[in-house]
Design an enzyme around this catalytic site. Sequence first.
Site, PDB file in Angstrom:
ATOM      1  N   CYS A 196      -1.601   6.598 -13.836  1.00 26.61           N
ATOM      2  CA  CYS A 196      -0.818   7.195 -15.356  1.00 26.61           C
ATOM      3  C   CYS A 196      -0.412   6.620 -15.766  1.00 26.61           C
ATOM      4  CB  CYS A 196       0.054   8.010 -14.261  1.00 26.61           C
ATOM      5  SG  CYS A 196       1.249   9.256 -14.788  1.00 26.61           S
ATOM      6  N   CYS A 197      -0.050   5.455 -15.190  1.00 30.25           N
ATOM      7  CA  CYS A 197       0.531   4.411 -16.735  1.00 30.25           C
ATOM      8  C   CYS A 197      -0.473   4.200 -17.744  1.00 30.25           C
ATOM      9  CB  CYS A 197       1.606   3.647 -15.856  1.00 30.25           C
ATOM     10  SG  CYS A 197       2.917   3.442 -15.552  1.00 30.25           S
ATOM     11  N   CYS A 242       9.507   7.024 -17.271  1.00 32.09           N
ATOM     12  CA  CYS A 242       9.587   8.768 -16.622  1.00 32.09           C
ATOM     13  C   CYS A 242      10.491   8.909 -15.716  1.00 32.09           C
ATOM     14  CB  CYS A 242       8.039   8.754 -16.450  1.00 32.09           C
ATOM     15  SG  CYS A 242       7.017   8.354 -18.500  1.00 32.09           S
ATOM     16  N   CYS A 275       9.322   9.337 -11.778  1.00 28.58           N
ATOM     17  CA  CYS A 275       9.217   7.605 -11.038  1.00 28.58           C
ATOM     18  C   CYS A 275      10.080   6.920 -11.549  1.00 28.58           C
ATOM     19  CB  CYS A 275       7.889   6.574 -11.763  1.00 28.58           C
ATOM     20  SG  CYS A 275       6.182   7.332 -11.739  1.00 28.58           S
ATOM     21  N   CYS A 300       4.638  -0.793 -16.101  1.00 28.21           N
ATOM     22  CA  CYS A 300       4.081   0.558 -16.556  1.00 28.21           C
ATOM     23  C   CYS A 300       2.386  -0.404 -16.842  1.00 28.21           C
ATOM     24  CB  CYS A 300       4.280   0.570 -17.448  1.00 28.21           C
ATOM     25  SG  CYS A 300       5.016   0.132 -18.695  1.00 28.21           S
TER      26      CYS A 300
END
Length: 359
Positions: free
Chosen positions: A241-242, A322, A325, A348
């Site tokens: 995702c990062c 975000c 998280c 990240c």
Amino acid sequence: MLQTLEGGQNGPRLSVTTPLEEVEAAAAVTDVLVLDFDAFRDGRGFSLAAVLRERGYAGRLIAAGKVLPDQARHLRRSGFDAVELAPGADTTAWDRMDQAFSASYQPAVDPAPTIWQRRRAASNDRDLDALADRLNRETAGKDASEIVKAALDPALGLRVGAISSFGAESAALLDIIASENRDVPVVFLETGQHFLQTLSYRTQLTKALGLTDVRLVTPDASEKATLDARDDLWKTNADACCDLRKVRPLARATAGFNALITGRKRYQASTRAKLKPFEVLDGVLRINPLANWDADDVEAWLDENDLPRHPLVEQGYRSIGCWPCTRAVQDGEDTRAGRWSGMDKVECGIHLGRRQVAA
């Protein structure tokens, strides 16, 4: 190196003609997946493997069926871990072809840098390493403002930008940059999953400091549609995702810069404990004016300069990323304990660099 295995491996066995959706569904419930090639010239198996890896599949991928030793290296670089052979088959040719070449010209799922990436990085790094060493010597003992001023010296000819999360401590660095030059481009990674308070704070702080070039950088729409159409990749693979929402967009957005100012500090994480004001990462000069600051230094600067605070700070958020998280921290917890809480993750990825990520 691509492993060679005898036939009859455990795990679901799917033809490479199987639709991607069905392959993904099978991969979601197994740690071993066998993709069976009906013909050596059918490239769909390579594509399926690459897509699965890009979407975060960490299980074993095994190629089977009609594949050739000449394809060994391509199988590995596409994401396969092993190839299934008939019992008693000679593996010598497979091992030889897998290791026939030591470098690549095109990037792939395999994280090894390509020839052109290595050559460019080596050339850039030599020059920038010398510059970083010189600037570290010249700014030793100087404050953050002088470090920023040194980096922005026109005589250096650097194309300088800044990275900011507009988080809990961001105002201090942005204030120092704005005091030197309000026109320095500031890159903000608009991940699509920020707190609303962060977006409001970005607008407030931009106006308060008079920043003229805040650039909102979003994930590539086609990549997002492919990799995270439901906006829930963070649930299954926070690193992926990062990578999608931060690492890739930042690489594209900063391609025109050869120097980037960051707000990193040594006290924030073990990965930053040896941080210097100037360093080189992937052929780019990273400038860390606040490297030796701690939380008290930040608070003092915010107080002395009457800077607006991120609205979530008063709710216990000390480091803000975000919303999926990030959580508030408790008394006595580390400042960044609320980032990726419960995961073996402290960065990240945008400050690690390709080489560290690959390692």
